[in-house]
Design a protein around this motif. Structure first.
Motif, PDB file in Angstrom:
ATOM      1  N   THR A 248       0.793  -1.238   0.000  1.00 42.92           N
ATOM      2  CA  THR A 248       0.000   0.000   0.000  1.00 42.92           C
ATOM      3  C   THR A 248       0.821   1.281   0.000  1.00 42.92           C
ATOM      4  N   SER A 249       2.124   1.205   0.222  1.00 44.79           N
ATOM      5  CA  SER A 249       2.935   2.414   0.336  1.00 44.79           C
ATOM      6  C   SER A 249       4.055   2.423  -0.693  1.00 44.79           C
ATOM      7  N   ARG A 250       4.036   3.411  -1.555  1.00 41.08           N
ATOM      8  CA  ARG A 250       5.117   3.545  -2.550  1.00 41.08           C
ATOM      9  C   ARG A 250       6.426   3.888  -1.853  1.00 41.08           C
ATOM     10  N   ARG A 251       6.350   4.695  -0.792  1.00 45.12           N
ATOM     11  CA  ARG A 251       7.554   5.062  -0.058  1.00 45.12           C
ATOM     12  C   ARG A 251       8.217   3.828   0.536  1.00 45.12           C
ATOM     13  N   ALA A 252       7.407   2.896   1.066  1.00 47.92           N
ATOM     14  CA  ALA A 252       7.973   1.678   1.654  1.00 47.92           C
ATOM     15  C   ALA A 252       8.661   0.826   0.595  1.00 47.92           C
ATOM     16  N   ARG A 253       8.075   0.756  -0.592  1.00 43.57           N
ATOM     17  CA  ARG A 253       8.697  -0.041  -1.661  1.00 43.57           C
ATOM     18  C   ARG A 253      10.012   0.559  -2.131  1.00 43.57           C
ATOM     19  N   ARG A 254      10.183   1.856  -1.928  1.00 41.10           N
ATOM     20  CA  ARG A 254      11.433   2.514  -2.338  1.00 41.10           C
ATOM     21  C   ARG A 254      12.470   2.530  -1.234  1.00 41.10           C
ATOM     22  N   ALA A 255      12.111   2.059  -0.041  1.00 39.35           N
ATOM     23  CA  ALA A 255      13.037   2.065   1.092  1.00 39.35           C
ATOM     24  C   ALA A 255      13.742   0.719   1.174  1.00 39.35           C
ATOM     25  N   PRO A 256      15.067   0.669   0.952  1.00 34.50           N
ATOM     26  CA  PRO A 256      15.784  -0.623   0.996  1.00 34.50           C
ATOM     27  C   PRO A 256      15.655  -1.321   2.341  1.00 34.50           C
ATOM     28  N   SER A 257      15.621  -0.562   3.437  1.00 36.72           N
ATOM     29  CA  SER A 257      15.533  -1.189   4.754  1.00 36.72           C
ATOM     30  C   SER A 257      14.233  -1.975   4.915  1.00 36.72           C
ATOM     31  N   THR A 258      13.120  -1.414   4.425  1.00 28.65           N
ATOM     32  CA  THR A 258      11.834  -2.101   4.528  1.00 28.65           C
ATOM     33  C   THR A 258      11.829  -3.384   3.703  1.00 28.65           C
ATOM     34  N   VAL A 259      12.365  -3.305   2.495  1.00 28.54           N
ATOM     35  CA  VAL A 259      12.404  -4.474   1.623  1.00 28.54           C
ATOM     36  C   VAL A 259      13.308  -5.564   2.210  1.00 28.54           C
ATOM     37  N   LEU A 260      14.448  -5.159   2.778  1.00 27.92           N
ATOM     38  CA  LEU A 260      15.363  -6.145   3.354  1.00 27.92           C
ATOM     39  C   LEU A 260      14.743  -6.833   4.569  1.00 27.92           C
ATOM     40  N   VAL A 261      14.065  -6.057   5.407  1.00 27.29           N
ATOM     41  CA  VAL A 261      13.404  -6.660   6.568  1.00 27.29           C
ATOM     42  C   VAL A 261      12.324  -7.635   6.115  1.00 27.29           C
ATOM     43  N   TRP A 262      11.556  -7.261   5.082  1.00 25.75           N
ATOM     44  CA  TRP A 262      10.514  -8.157   4.569  1.00 25.75           C
ATOM     45  C   TRP A 262      11.137  -9.453   4.047  1.00 25.75           C
ATOM     46  N   CYS A 263      12.247  -9.352   3.332  1.00 28.13           N
ATOM     47  CA  CYS A 263      12.915 -10.554   2.808  1.00 28.13           C
ATOM     48  C   CYS A 263      13.412 -11.443   3.949  1.00 28.13           C
ATOM     49  N   ARG A 447      -9.868   3.224   0.067  1.00 28.09           N
ATOM     50  CA  ARG A 447      -8.946   4.330  -0.172  1.00 28.09           C
ATOM     51  C   ARG A 447      -8.903   5.316   0.984  1.00 28.09           C
ATOM     52  N   ASP A 448     -10.020   5.472   1.694  1.00 27.80           N
ATOM     53  CA  ASP A 448     -10.040   6.409   2.811  1.00 27.80           C
ATOM     54  C   ASP A 448      -9.759   5.725   4.137  1.00 27.80           C
ATOM     55  N   GLY A 449      -9.191   4.527   4.073  1.00 24.81           N
ATOM     56  CA  GLY A 449      -8.863   3.799   5.290  1.00 24.81           C
ATOM     57  C   GLY A 449      -7.639   4.393   5.962  1.00 24.81           C
ATOM     58  N   PRO A 450      -7.211   3.779   7.080  1.00 26.65           N
ATOM     59  CA  PRO A 450      -6.101   4.322   7.850  1.00 26.65           C
ATOM     60  C   PRO A 450      -4.728   4.100   7.244  1.00 26.65           C
ATOM     61  N   GLY A 451      -4.634   3.518   6.058  1.00 31.45           N
ATOM     62  CA  GLY A 451      -3.368   3.445   5.361  1.00 31.45           C
ATOM     63  C   GLY A 451      -2.571   2.187   5.637  1.00 31.45           C
ATOM     64  N   PRO A 452      -1.245   2.236   5.340  1.00 24.91           N
ATOM     65  CA  PRO A 452      -0.412   1.031   5.436  1.00 24.91           C
ATOM     66  C   PRO A 452      -0.330   0.452   6.838  1.00 24.91           C
ATOM     67  N   GLY A 453      -0.523   1.292   7.856  1.00 29.32           N
ATOM     68  CA  GLY A 453      -0.378   0.811   9.211  1.00 29.32           C
ATOM     69  C   GLY A 453      -1.640   0.276   9.844  1.00 29.32           C
ATOM     70  N   SER A 454      -2.682   0.063   9.078  1.00 28.27           N
ATOM     71  CA  SER A 454      -3.949  -0.389   9.641  1.00 28.27           C
ATOM     72  C   SER A 454      -3.790  -1.749  10.324  1.00 28.27           C
ATOM     73  N   VAL A 455      -4.154  -1.810  11.597  1.00 28.62           N
ATOM     74  CA  VAL A 455      -4.085  -3.068  12.336  1.00 28.62           C
ATOM     75  C   VAL A 455      -5.184  -4.016  11.881  1.00 28.62           C
ATOM     76  N   ARG A 502      -2.111  10.587   9.183  1.00 29.67           N
ATOM     77  CA  ARG A 502      -2.130   9.164   8.921  1.00 29.67           C
ATOM     78  C   ARG A 502      -0.761   8.718   8.439  1.00 29.67           C
ATOM     79  N   PRO A 503      -0.222   7.609   8.929  1.00 31.77           N
ATOM     80  CA  PRO A 503       1.071   7.124   8.474  1.00 31.77           C
ATOM     81  C   PRO A 503       1.089   6.881   6.983  1.00 31.77           C
ATOM     82  N   ARG A 504       2.189   7.230   6.380  1.00 33.98           N
ATOM     83  CA  ARG A 504       2.282   7.012   4.932  1.00 33.98           C
ATOM     84  C   ARG A 504       3.029   5.746   4.649  1.00 33.98           C
TER      85      ARG A 504
END
Length: 504
Positions: A248-263, A447-455, A502-504
């Protein structure tokens, strides 16, 4: 300029000649049109064709009241499952509920009624089986009633005032703590059992390694439950949260740290949550929750899971215990019909309900004692000498079974403690809660939900997958991982948006 037939001229009109029409691209077929085209074959297949195919199988089953009640239950649950698949809304919890009922309480017991064979022997009279089927029908109707009541009550839209509470979102710092917990707990779990290799051998080998690790003592399984639970659940939840962020977050997909943690989390889950070292129902939870989290807005994925789940349960699930035992202990299923595995293993929910009715006839209802044992699962038997055992285990011991790892479906758990009124009330509350959660989930992934961090966008898919375990029972076995998941969600949940945004 366009013509009355919806075509546009290819160029200017010269000399008053007729324009050369060029057809506009056709509009894609809407889901409404597609659902209308699918409705008839889907309903006929689930409600008519499959039950008729089972009824035509050779067998020695008695066509009495129990037979016809089972046929009604199969058709009823098939119609409700078709409604869930064709619905314009994604109803995760309700859809999984009706898929379980259709397969485990409908199709499989109907095949057993036709062929005249059950996976577990029935020790009581035939009338107890008829009562069990009737009670399952009543419970399903109560679930539908609760869902109907929930649909009549509008959802309150939560608004986060400045500095006030908002929707439940994952706090970034606490989410990092969950990731650290996942790595530490899973790492300890792997080291305690002797390394990653044992997780790719068999479940029998896993059980032996757990016994040798010293966490099982005094006949209590609390230590092993905590070891397995913390070794698998935090890793799965952390993976789901990071999957949600990447989707849900383009910024997260561009962040190497997020991708590495996911892997890294993916690698950990491939070790501790793979289908070789885990029970089939738990791996089903992992698979369903990951699919619904990775494709939160995909109507096609939602409908594919429900539709293909029926086929998978009939064709693949009975053979999916290939890794329960090692090579010397494995006994392959041999059958000449796709319906024979349904009567020889796994799907014992209805007949175990009948056996439980026979057991209660000799001992009486337990009036909350069994549920209390499930709620306080973490209390060791050394501290609670009279702690109840699994309902399936207690009934199996009363039956004189050597193997007591038997199911105790949710209908049974509620009926054992509170009788028919308690079972009806319990399923009405469950239907109400499921419908409300489904509606809030649909809002959370919009689309109007709380975003990538929705529990809720992570919790609802996890609960949907775990519904198979809760419905199959026993609850005492299911309570451990459910409680650990609740603790992990409580750890990361925050109701205050950072800086009012809202967290991006």
């Amino acid at each position: 300029m366009t013509s009355v037939h919806g075509v546009a001229p290819s160029g200017p009109v010269l000399g008053g000649g007729p324009p050369s029409p060029v057809e506009l691209p056709a509009k894609p077929m809407s889901w409404a049109m597609l659902s209308r085209a699918m409705a008839v074959p889907l309903i006929l297949g689930l409600v008519c064709f499959l039950p008729a195919l089972i009824a035509a199988q050779p067998g020695s089953g008695t066509r009495d009241t129990g037979y016809w009640l089972q046929l009604v239950l199969t058709c009823y649950s098939g119609a409700r499952l078709a409604t869930m698949i064709l619905s314009t809304r994604r109803r995760l919890l309700q859809g999984v509920f009706w898929m379980f009922v259709y397969i485990s309480m409908g199709v499989a017991p109907f095949a057993q009624a036709v062929i005249g064979q059950t996976p577990t022997p029935m020790v009581g009279p035939r009338s107890d089986l008829v009562t069990a089927i009737a009670l399952v029908l009543v419970g399903c109707a109560a679930f539908d009633l609760g869902a109907l009541l929930a649909s009549r009550r509008p959802l309150r839209r939560r608004t986060a005032a400045r500095g006030g509470g908002g929707r439940a979102t994952a706090h970034p710092v606490r989410l990092r703590l969950l990731v650290l917990l996942a790595f530490a707990a899973s790492g300890y779990y792997v080291l305690k059992l002797g390394g990653p290799a044992v997780f790719f051998s068999s479940r029998q080998e896993i059980s032996a390694s757990v016994a040798e690790s010293g966490v099982v003592s005094g006949g209590s399984n609390v230590g092993s439950a905590f070891l397995k639970g913390f070794g698998t659940v935090p890793a799965l939840l952390a993976l789901l949260f990071f999957t949600r962020r990447l989707v849900t977050s383009r910024r997260a997909r561009r962040a190497p740290s997020t991708v590495l943690v996911w892997c890294a989390l993916l690698i950990v889950n491939l070790i501790v949550n793979n289908p070789v070292s885990n029970a089939r129902y738990w791996f089903l939870t992992v698979l369903v929750s990951l699919l619904f989290t990775a494709f939160p807005s995909s109507a096609a994925m939602y409908r594919s899971v429900l539709a293909t789940g029926v086929i998978g349960a009939l064709v693949l699930f009975p053979y999916a215990d290939r890794f329960r035992y090692d090579e010397s202990g494995y006994r392959p299923v041999e059958s000449s019909s796709v319906f024979e595995p349904l009567v020889t293993k796994d799907y014992d929910q209805t007949v175990m309900f009948a056996n439980t009715i026979s057991w209660v006839d000799t001992r009486g209802h337990t009036y909350g004692r069994q549920l209390a044992g499930s709620a306080f699962f973490f209390v060791p038997r050394a501290a609670w000498s009279g702690k109840p055992e699994d309902t399936g285990v207690r009934v199996g011991q009363w039956m004189g079974m050597n193997m007591t790892n038997l199911s105790a479906p949710l209908w049974t758990e509620l009926w054992v403690d509170f009788g028919t009124p308690g079972m009806i009330g319990g399923f009405a509350l469950i239907g109400y809660a499921a419908a409300r959660t489904d509606r809030r989930y649909a809002r959370a992934v919009s689309r109007d939900g709380p975003g990538p961090g929705s529990v809720l966008a992570v919790a609802a898919p996890l609960i949907a997958g775990y519904t198979f375990i809760l419905l199959r029972g026993p609850l005492l076995q299911a309570a451990g991982k459910l409680a650990i998941a609740a603790l992990c969600l409580a750890l990361v949940t925050s109701f205050r948006d950072r800086n009012g945004q809202r967290p991006r």
